[in-house]
Design a protein around this motif. Structure first.
Motif, PDB file in Angstrom:
ATOM      1  N   ALA A  39      -3.813   2.119  -9.069  1.00 21.03           N
ATOM      2  CA  ALA A  39      -3.645   3.557  -8.853  1.00 21.03           C
ATOM      3  C   ALA A  39      -4.629   3.981  -7.766  1.00 21.03           C
ATOM      4  N   GLU A  40      -4.119   4.596  -6.701  1.00 23.25           N
ATOM      5  CA  GLU A  40      -4.948   5.013  -5.572  1.00 23.25           C
ATOM      6  C   GLU A  40      -5.408   6.454  -5.735  1.00 23.25           C
ATOM      7  N   GLY A  41      -6.569   6.749  -5.240  1.00 24.25           N
ATOM      8  CA  GLY A  41      -7.018   8.135  -5.120  1.00 24.25           C
ATOM      9  C   GLY A  41      -7.312   8.823  -6.432  1.00 24.25           C
ATOM     10  N   VAL A  61      -0.064   2.320  -6.066  1.00 26.84           N
ATOM     11  CA  VAL A  61       0.667   3.566  -6.314  1.00 26.84           C
ATOM     12  C   VAL A  61      -0.046   4.683  -5.565  1.00 26.84           C
ATOM     13  N   ASP A  62       0.669   5.351  -4.690  1.00 27.05           N
ATOM     14  CA  ASP A  62       0.044   6.346  -3.825  1.00 27.05           C
ATOM     15  C   ASP A  62      -0.586   7.500  -4.597  1.00 27.05           C
ATOM     16  N   ARG A  63      -1.649   7.998  -4.030  1.00 27.84           N
ATOM     17  CA  ARG A  63      -2.414   9.093  -4.617  1.00 27.84           C
ATOM     18  C   ARG A  63      -1.574  10.324  -4.955  1.00 27.84           C
ATOM     19  N   ASP A  97       0.820  -1.214   0.000  1.00 25.71           N
ATOM     20  CA  ASP A  97       0.000   0.000   0.000  1.00 25.71           C
ATOM     21  C   ASP A  97       0.857   1.268   0.000  1.00 25.71           C
ATOM     22  N   ASP A  98       0.298   2.355  -0.506  1.00 23.47           N
ATOM     23  CA  ASP A  98       0.941   3.676  -0.447  1.00 23.47           C
ATOM     24  C   ASP A  98       2.359   3.645  -0.998  1.00 23.47           C
ATOM     25  N   PHE A  99       2.564   2.845  -2.042  1.00 22.70           N
ATOM     26  CA  PHE A  99       3.926   2.628  -2.525  1.00 22.70           C
ATOM     27  C   PHE A  99       4.596   3.931  -2.944  1.00 22.70           C
TER      28      PHE A  99
HETATM   29 MG    MG Z   1      -2.661   6.143   0.359  1.00 20.74          MG
END
Ligand code: MG
Ligand code: C2E
Ligand code: MG
Ligand code: MG
Length: 284
Positions: free
Chosen positions: A233-235, A198-200, A176-178
Motif C-alpha cells: 500500500a503506497e502513501g 496499490v496507488d495512494r 508501481d502506481d497500480f
Molecule cells: Mg504513486
C-alpha cells in the motif's frame, strides 16, 4: 470547418506559453549538466512488513538540488528527463548509487529503483543493471525494479523482453502506481511481478470509506494472492489508513506514517549494530 481565413488565431503570440517554453529550455540546459555537477542525490523511503512493521526494503527516490534552480520536484524534472532521454544516463547513475548504498544495509533489506519506459526500451538497459550489480557487489535478489503500467503502452513486447532479462538475473519487478494507468490484466498473466503497489489514491479513498476504492483494493489483493504476488500500500499517512490497508490484507506498507524519503545517512542510521530496522520511534 473551413480554415480561419484572416484569423491567424493559431499564430497569436502567447506570452504564457512562451514563458513556459523558456523555463523548460533553461531547466533542460541545467539538467544536462546535473550529473557532472554532482547535483543529483537519492533519498530512501522505508517499506515495512504489515505484520511485523519491520523495514523490509527502501525505495530510492531521485532528488535534484540544482545550482541554478534550487530543489526541483521530481514531478517537474523526471518528465523532462524522459522527454530528452537524459533519464538514460541519470537512471544509470541512480542504479549504481542505490546498489552501492544497499551494500551498507543489513543483508535482508532490499532496494527498489524506479525505471521509466525510456530506460527499459534502451537496448543497453539489461547490461546497465548487470554492471551496477557487478561494480557494487549487490546480489541480484536484493534489487527490485519498479515500473508503471505505462511501459506497456509503447512497445509491450520489448518492455516485457527486457524485464524478463532482468528477472533472469535474479532481480524482482514491482508494478508501481497500480490502478492509475492503462490497466490491462493481460500483462499480469505474462510477467511474474513480485509486487503490486496499490496507488495512494485508493488508500486515501478506502480510509474515507469510498466504496469504489475499497472494492478495488479488495479485488487487487485477492487477485495478487491467487497469482502469488505481494501487495504494497503506497502513501499511507495516518493510523486510520494503516488500519484500513492492513484489514484489507496488503502485505507491505509505505508512506509518511512510517517514514518520509530520507537522506542515505538517516536510512543507514535506522540499523543499529545487529538491529532489525524497527521504526518504533517513528514520527507520525
Ligand atoms: Mg504513486
Ligand atoms: P513513485 O515511484 O510512485 O514514488 C512514490 C512517491 O510518493 C514519491 O514521490 C514519495 O515521496 C511519495 N510518497 C511516499 N509516501 C507518501 C505519503 O505518505 N504521502 C504522500 N503524499 N506522498 C508520499 P517523489 O519522490 O516526489 O517521486 C515522484 C515520482 O517520481 C515517483 O513516484 C517516480 O515515478 C518518479 N521517480 C522518483 N525517482 C525516480 C528515479 O530514480 N527514476 C525514475 N525513472 N523515476 C523516479
Ligand atoms: Mg516507485
Ligand atoms: Mg508509486
Amino acid at each position: 470547418r473551413s480554415k480561419d481565413a484572416g484569423g491567424g488565431k493559431h499564430f497569436t503570440y502567447e506570452p504564457a506559453l512562451h514563458a513556459h517554453a523558456e523555463e523548460r529550455r533553461k531547466l533542460e540546459f541545467s539538467l544536462r549538466r546535473a550529473l557532472e555537477r554532482n547535483e543529483m542525490l537519492l533519498h530512501y523511503q522505508p517499506v515495512v512488513s504489515a505484520d511485523s512493521e519491520n523495514v523490509v526494503s527502501f525505495e530510492a527516490l531521485l532528488r535534484w538540488n540544482s545550482t541554478d534552480h534550487g530543489m526541483v520536484s521530481p514531478a517537474k524534472f523526471i518528465p523532462l528527463a524522459e522527454d530528452t532521454r537524459l533519464i538514460v544516463p541519470i537512471g544509470e547513475w541512480v542504479l549504481r548509487e542505490a546498489c552501492a548504498e544497499a551494500m551498507r544495509w543489513p543483508r535482508h533489506i532490499k532496494v527498489a529503483v524506479n525505471v521509466s519506459g525510456e530506460q527499459l526500451l534502451d537496448p543497453q538497459f539489461a547490461t546497465t543493471v548487470v554492471s551496477a550489480l557487478a561494480v557494487t557487489g549487490l546480489p541480484a535478489p536484493r534489487l527490485e525494479i519498479e515500473v508503471t503500467e505505462s511501459i506497456f503502452l509503447r512497445d509491450a513486447s520489448a518492455a516485457r523482453n527486457t524485464l524478463e532479462q532482468i528477472m533472469a538475473l535474479g532481480c524482482s519487478i514491482a508494478l508501481d502506481d497500480f490502478g492509475t494507468g492503462y490497466s490491462s490484466l493481460g500483462y499480469l498473466r505474462k510477467l511474474r511481478f513480485s509486487t503490486i503497489k496499490v496507488d495512494r489514491s485508493f488508500v486515501q479513498g478506502a480510509a474515507q470509506k469510498n466504496p469504489e476504492s475499497l472494492a478495488i483494493i479488495r479485488a487487487v489483493v485477492a487477485m495478487a494472492e491467487s497469482l502469488g504476488v505481494t501487495t504494497t500500500a503506497e502513501g499511507v499517512e495516518t493510523e486510520t489508513e494503516l488500519q484500513v490497508v492492513k484489514s484489507l490484507g496488503c502485505n507491505k506498507i509505505q508512506g509518511f506514517f512510517f517514514g518520509r524519503p530520507m537522506p542515505a545517512s538517516d536510512a543507514r542510521a535506522l540499523f543499529g549494530p545487529g538491529e532489525a530496522g524497527s521504526l518504533a520511534g517513528r514520527a507520525a
